[in-house]
Design a protein around this motif. Structure first.
Motif, PDB file in Angstrom:
ATOM      1  N   VAL A 200       0.841  -1.202   0.000  1.00  0.00           N
ATOM      2  CA  VAL A 200       0.000   0.000   0.000  1.00  0.00           C
ATOM      3  C   VAL A 200       0.872   1.247   0.000  1.00  0.00           C
ATOM      4  O   VAL A 200       0.669   2.177  -0.782  1.00  0.00           O
ATOM      5  CB  VAL A 200      -0.937   0.017   1.230  1.00  0.00           C
ATOM      6  CG1 VAL A 200      -1.660   1.352   1.352  1.00  0.00           C
ATOM      7  CG2 VAL A 200      -1.946  -1.126   1.129  1.00  0.00           C
ATOM      8  N   ASP A 202       4.901   1.636   0.305  1.00  0.00           N
ATOM      9  CA  ASP A 202       6.181   0.941   0.426  1.00  0.00           C
ATOM     10  C   ASP A 202       6.943   1.431   1.658  1.00  0.00           C
ATOM     11  O   ASP A 202       7.057   2.635   1.854  1.00  0.00           O
ATOM     12  CB  ASP A 202       7.007   1.201  -0.842  1.00  0.00           C
ATOM     13  CG  ASP A 202       8.356   0.522  -0.793  1.00  0.00           C
ATOM     14  OD1 ASP A 202       8.468  -0.563  -1.361  1.00  0.00           O
ATOM     15  OD2 ASP A 202       9.282   1.092  -0.177  1.00  0.00           O
TER      16      ASP A 202
ATOM     17  N   SER B  65      13.091  10.489   3.727  1.00  0.00           N
ATOM     18  CA  SER B  65      12.468   9.175   3.560  1.00  0.00           C
ATOM     19  C   SER B  65      11.565   9.222   2.332  1.00  0.00           C
ATOM     20  O   SER B  65      11.395  10.280   1.732  1.00  0.00           O
ATOM     21  CB  SER B  65      11.675   8.761   4.795  1.00  0.00           C
ATOM     22  OG  SER B  65      11.390   7.371   4.738  1.00  0.00           O
ATOM     23  N   TYR B  66      10.995   8.086   1.993  1.00  0.00           N
ATOM     24  CA  TYR B  66      10.178   8.012   0.784  1.00  0.00           C
ATOM     25  C   TYR B  66       9.227   6.835   0.885  1.00  0.00           C
ATOM     26  O   TYR B  66       9.400   5.935   1.718  1.00  0.00           O
ATOM     27  CB  TYR B  66      11.050   7.877  -0.469  1.00  0.00           C
ATOM     28  CG  TYR B  66      11.950   6.667  -0.447  1.00  0.00           C
ATOM     29  CD1 TYR B  66      13.194   6.714   0.182  1.00  0.00           C
ATOM     30  CD2 TYR B  66      11.554   5.468  -1.030  1.00  0.00           C
ATOM     31  CE1 TYR B  66      14.008   5.601   0.223  1.00  0.00           C
ATOM     32  CE2 TYR B  66      12.379   4.350  -0.996  1.00  0.00           C
ATOM     33  CZ  TYR B  66      13.602   4.419  -0.362  1.00  0.00           C
ATOM     34  OH  TYR B  66      14.409   3.319  -0.309  1.00  0.00           O
ATOM     35  N   THR B  67       8.210   6.853   0.050  1.00  0.00           N
ATOM     36  CA  THR B  67       7.239   5.768   0.035  1.00  0.00           C
ATOM     37  C   THR B  67       6.525   5.782  -1.303  1.00  0.00           C
ATOM     38  O   THR B  67       6.832   6.604  -2.173  1.00  0.00           O
ATOM     39  CB  THR B  67       6.245   5.890   1.210  1.00  0.00           C
ATOM     40  OG1 THR B  67       5.432   4.712   1.285  1.00  0.00           O
ATOM     41  CG2 THR B  67       5.327   7.096   1.044  1.00  0.00           C
ATOM     42  N   SER B  68       5.582   4.855  -1.443  1.00  0.00           N
ATOM     43  CA  SER B  68       4.798   4.786  -2.673  1.00  0.00           C
ATOM     44  C   SER B  68       3.321   4.950  -2.331  1.00  0.00           C
ATOM     45  O   SER B  68       2.905   4.685  -1.207  1.00  0.00           O
ATOM     46  CB  SER B  68       5.010   3.429  -3.347  1.00  0.00           C
ATOM     47  OG  SER B  68       4.585   2.387  -2.487  1.00  0.00           O
ATOM     48  N   ALA B  69       2.549   5.407  -3.289  1.00  0.00           N
ATOM     49  CA  ALA B  69       1.094   5.434  -3.147  1.00  0.00           C
ATOM     50  C   ALA B  69       0.547   4.411  -4.130  1.00  0.00           C
ATOM     51  O   ALA B  69       0.426   4.676  -5.324  1.00  0.00           O
ATOM     52  CB  ALA B  69       0.548   6.822  -3.432  1.00  0.00           C
ATOM     53  N   ILE B  88       6.283   9.229  -3.223  1.00  0.00           N
ATOM     54  CA  ILE B  88       6.321  10.437  -2.404  1.00  0.00           C
ATOM     55  C   ILE B  88       7.667  10.473  -1.697  1.00  0.00           C
ATOM     56  O   ILE B  88       8.167   9.430  -1.252  1.00  0.00           O
ATOM     57  CB  ILE B  88       5.185  10.420  -1.362  1.00  0.00           C
ATOM     58  CG1 ILE B  88       3.826  10.545  -2.069  1.00  0.00           C
ATOM     59  CG2 ILE B  88       5.352  11.540  -0.340  1.00  0.00           C
ATOM     60  CD1 ILE B  88       2.648  10.315  -1.153  1.00  0.00           C
TER      61      ILE B  88
END
Lengths: 398, 142
Positions: A200, A202, B65-69, B88
Motif C-alpha cells: 500500500v 512501500d 524518507s520516501y514511500t509509494s502510493a 512520495i
C-alpha cells in the motif's frame, strides 16, 4: 508533580468491525450501558458525561455528550463534548478527571463511538486551500499510510530494520487479538500472509496498515472516596494523563503536515513529540518506563509500534526490533505490548480508540483479560496522539 | 492549442520551470524558516514579534524518507484515470534544516531511491482540465 488519582469503576465496549445497520449512537450506548453495568453505578447517579466526538456522523457527532445522554435518557447531568482527533478519548477522560479532582462531580461517564465509511480517511469536504490537511491531499496525495510508509522506510535506513521485522509485529498483535472478543479480526496471521498482501505504502503492506473501523468504548470514573463509598476497596486507578502539545520545533514531519518545523534556529531535533507525550505521563504518575508491566501503543502500522518502544523508553533508539524478536513484547514476555491486539487487530475507531486502550489497561490490571492476561500486571501505559498535535497517554495502576 | 499552465495553489512556489523555488517565510526575530509561509506553526520564543518575510527556500535537498502510493488517494486529490501509482519523498533542506514532502517526478523507480540521496526541486503537471494544466512542485533526482 504527582497528580491525585481517580478510580476506574467500570469499562465497556462494543466490538470493533463494520456495522452498517447500526449508528455510532447505538454503538456508544451499548458501550456506556456495559460500563455502567460493570461499575454498579446507576445511570441516574452519573453527574457528568464527557463525550469524545466523531466528525464523520453529522451534528450529533459534534455534540456527542448530549447525543449519548439523550439516548440514555436526559437526567440533567453536566456535559462536555470534545474533539482531538485520535486523542479525543483521552481528552474526554482528562476533562472528567479535572471535574472529579476539583470536586465539581464525584462520578462521570466517558464515551466515544464512531462509524466510518470504508477505505482510507479523507479530509472533510470543501475547498480549503488554507488547511494543510486539505492541501496535503490536493497537492501530493499524501494519505495517512504514506506517513507510515515513510517512517518505516526511515527505520530501515537508520537502524537496519527489515520488512520481515515489521511483518512480525503484525503477527504478534494478531496472535494477541485472536484472544480478544472485542477485536475486529480473530485471525492469527503468519509472515507469509502479510507478505502475500499488496504493498500500500512501500515498504508496508495492506495487512500492516490499520483499517478504519466502527466501534465504541466507555468508562465510568470516580473519585477514590466515591469508589470507597460504593464498596470498591482496590479499584484500578488513573495515575497520569498526558494531553500535551509538541514543543517547537517538531523536526519529525507528521500528519497532516507536509513540512516539518525548521530546527535551524531553535531546539533539539532529536527530542520528538512522541517522547514528550510519554514523559509527561511518567511525570504525573511519578514512575519511569522500568515500572511498566505492559503497554498499549497506537500501532497505526506495524513499523509504528517499533517507534513507540523507543519513544516510551522501553529500549534505546534502534533497539526495538531486538526487543520484538526476543519475545519481550509478546504475551509472556518481559513487557507485553498491545496485549489487546492493538490497532492491528481492531482497526481504528477514532474517538473510541484511546478509551478502548484504557479499557484494556483496566481488564489487564484487574486480571480479567481472559486468554491474553499479562501475568501479575500492576502498572500499564496507553499512548497515542491526535493529528495536528494532540498528545494522549494514560498510566493506570492497581 | 497548448493548455495554460497555472499553479495548483497560489503563493507556495515560483512558476519558473528552469529553476523553481518554494516560497517560504523567515521570522525576522527567530530566524526560523516556515513552509508554507503562513500555514506553519510559529517559534514560541517570538510570539509577539516574529514577522515572516517571504524567502525562496533551497531547491536542493537530501531524501529524508520516501514511500509509494499504491492506491488512489482520497479527494481532494484529483485523479486522472486510469490511476497511476506514484512515489512520495520527504526531503531535508540542508540550509533551512527542515523536511518538505512532494511527489517524485514520474518515471523514477523506487529501487533507485535511498535515504540521503540528493534531490532537486522540479515542477510538473498535477492534473489537467480542458483548458489548464495545474502545476505543482515535485522532487527529482539531482
Amino acid at each position: 508533580m504527582a497528580v491525585d488519582e481517580i478510580a476506574v469503576l467500570g469499562v465497556g465496549m462494543h466490538q470493533w468491525g463494520k456495522f452498517p445497520g447500526k449508528s455510532f449512537v447505538d454503538l456508544g450506548v451499548h458501550a456506556a450501558k456495559e460500563a455502567l453495568g460493570d461499575s454498579g453505578v446507576d445511570w441516574e447517579e452519573i453527574e457528568f458525561i464527557s463525550g469524545a466526538n466523531t466528525v464523520r456522523n453529522g451534528y450529533p457527532g459534534w455534540v456527542s455528550a448530549s447525543t449519548f445522554a439523550n439516548a440514555l435518557g436526559f437526567q440533567g447531568c453536566q456535559l462536555a463534548s470534545s474533539y482531538a482527533a485520535c486523542a479525543s478519548g483521552v481528552t474526554a477522560l482528562s476533562i472528567a478527571r479535572a471535574q472529579i479532582l476539583s470536586g465539581i462531580c464525584d462520578v462521570a461517564l466517558v464515551v466515544g463511538a464512531d462509524q466510518v465509511a470504508k477505505g482510507m480517511f479523507a479530509p472533510v469536504p470543501g475547498d480549503r486551500p488554507n488547511d494543510v490537511d486539505w492541501l496535503r491531499f490536493r497537492l501530493m496525495g499524501l494519505s495517512n499510510p504514506a506517513y507510515f510508509g515513510m517512517f518505516a522506510r526511515r527505520r530501515m535506513a537508520l537502524y537496519g530494520d527489515t520488512q520481515d521485522d515489521f511483518a512480525a509485529v503484525k503477527v504478534k498483535n494478531s496472535n494477541h487479538g485472536a484472544q480478544n472478543p472485542n477485536a475486529r479480526y480473530a485471525k492469527s496471521f503468519t509472515i507469509d500472509d502479510v507478505n502475500a498482501s499488496p504493498v500500500v505504502a512501500d515498504p508496508l503492506r495492506l495487512l500492516e496498515i490499520c483499517s478504519t473501523s466502527d466501534g465504541a468504548a466507555a468508562l465510568v470514573v470516580s473519585s477514590l472516596d466515591y469508589a470507597k463509598k460504593k464498596g470498591v476497596q482496590d479499584p484500578v486507578k488513573i495515575s497520569g494523563i498526558s494531553t500535551v502539545s509538541p514543543v517547537y520545533p517538531n523536526a519529525i514531519i507528521d500528519m497532516p503536515y507536509f513540512a516539518s518545523d525548521s530546527w535551524v534556529a531553535a531546539g533539539d531535533s532529536s527530542h520528538t513529540f512522541k517522547n514528550q507525550i510519554a514523559q509527561h505521563a511518567y511525570k504525573e504518575a511519578g514512575i519511569t518506563p522500568n515500572d511498566l508491566d505492559f503497554a498499549e501503543v497506537y500501532d497505526l502500522s506495524s513499523a509504528y509500534e517499533l517507534d513507540w518502544y523507543e519513544h516510551i523508553g522501553l529500549c534505546e533508539t534502534g533497539e526495538a526490533r531486538n526487543m520484538l524478536h526476543n519475545g519481550d513484547t509478546s504475551l509472556g514476555g518481559r513487557i507485553p505490548v498491545n496485549p489487546s491486539g492493538g490497532l492491528g487487530a481492531f482497526g481504528e475507531a477514532i474517538p473510541a480508540q484511546a478509551i478502548a486502550q484504557v479499557c484494556e489497561l483496566t481488564w489487564q490490571l484487574r486480571g480479567d483479560a481472559d486468554g491474553r492476561q499479562v501475568e501479575n500486571a500492576k502498572i500499564g501505559m496507553s499512548i497515542n496522539y491526535g493529528m495536528f498535535g494532540h498528545g494522549s497517554s494514560v498510566i493506570a495502576r492497581r | 492549442m497548448a493548455k495554460i499552465r497555472v499553479p495548483a495553489v497560489d503563493g507556495m512556489f515560483t512558476m519558473d520551470f528552469d529553476n523553481p523555488r518554494l516560497i517560504g517565510g523567515r521570522g525576522v526575530t527567530s530566524q526560523s524558516y516556515y513552509f508554507p509561509k503562513d500555514l506553519s506553526g510559529g517559534d514560541p520564543r517570538c510570539v509577539n514579534d516574529d514577522e515572516r518575510v517571504e524567502v525562496y527556500l533551497s531547491s536542493h535537498a537530501k531524501i529524508w524518507s520516501y514511500t509509494s502510493a499504491g492506491y488512489p488517494p482520497a479527494l481532494p486529490y484529483q485523479i486522472t484515470e486510469p490511476f497511476e501509482p506514484f512515489l512520495i519523498c520527504a526531503a531535508q533542506l540542508e540550509e533551512e534544516n527542515m523536511v518538505i514532502c512532494g511527489q517524485m517526478m514520474s518515471g523514477i523507480d523506487i529501487n533507485d531511491l535511498e535515504v540521503g540521496l540528493d534531490v532537486k526541486l522540479a515542477l510538473d503537471v498535477l492534473y489537467s482540465d480542458d483548458d489548464h494544466d495545474y502545476i505543482v512542485w515535485k522532487w527529482d533526482l539531482a
